[in-house]
Design an enzyme around this catalytic site. Sequence first.
Site, PDB file in Angstrom:
ATOM      1  NE  ARG A  18      -9.107  -6.409  12.834  1.00  0.00           N
ATOM      2  CZ  ARG A  18      -8.385  -5.674  11.999  1.00  0.00           C
ATOM      3  NH1 ARG A  18      -8.966  -4.951  11.085  1.00  0.00           N
ATOM      4  NH2 ARG A  18      -7.085  -5.660  12.083  1.00  0.00           N
ATOM      5  CD  GLN A  19     -11.222 -11.584   5.372  1.00  0.00           C
ATOM      6  OE1 GLN A  19     -12.431 -11.711   5.227  1.00  0.00           O
ATOM      7  NE2 GLN A  19     -10.334 -12.142   4.584  1.00  0.00           N
ATOM      8  CB  SER A  20      -8.858  -4.157   7.294  1.00  0.00           C
ATOM      9  OG  SER A  20      -8.022  -4.649   8.308  1.00  0.00           O
ATOM     10  CB  THR A  21     -11.168  -3.336   3.116  1.00  0.00           C
ATOM     11  OG1 THR A  21     -10.616  -4.434   2.385  1.00  0.00           O
ATOM     12  CG2 THR A  21     -10.060  -2.464   3.678  1.00  0.00           C
ATOM     13  CD  GLN A  24      -8.106  -6.756   4.012  1.00  0.00           C
ATOM     14  OE1 GLN A  24      -8.715  -6.796   5.073  1.00  0.00           O
ATOM     15  NE2 GLN A  24      -6.837  -6.383   3.922  1.00  0.00           N
TER      16      GLN A  24
END
Length: 148
Positions: A18-21, A24
């Site tokens: 997972r990466q939030s944005t 990213q």
Amino acid sequence: MSKITADHLARSAYVYVRQSTPGQVHRNHESRRRQYGLAERAKQLGWSDVVVVDDDLAISGDGVKRPGFERLLLAICEGQAGTVLTIEASRLARNGRDWHTLLEFCGLVNCLIIDEDGVYDARLPNDRLLLGMKGTMSEMELSLFRQR
């Protein structure tokens, strides 16, 4: 003494990426590379079946519905997961409700959590305490981000 048992290895290893944005995802290639690399670590630890869950790339963990996290919880609850691997355990969930739900389910079905710092068994009081502290620190970190 290893916390990883034959029972854990008989089930799948789930790698949560997972990466939030979106920013990213487009800029932080090294983080994503390291996260996908956890599949190889799972194999080195003895798992033959590794499932990568990357449905939540570019989705914030802050109160937004995350289909990958829900898929991960379902696999844990159904007893399919012997472990969940992540770069940092506290990144699995960014709010206390999700974090403690994850810990509770892992403890109930004997699913390990593995990050770069270690192997955790949510059934063991010391591991549960450490995981709880990691979750609390993650919530504090998120609060500081919001204040900025």
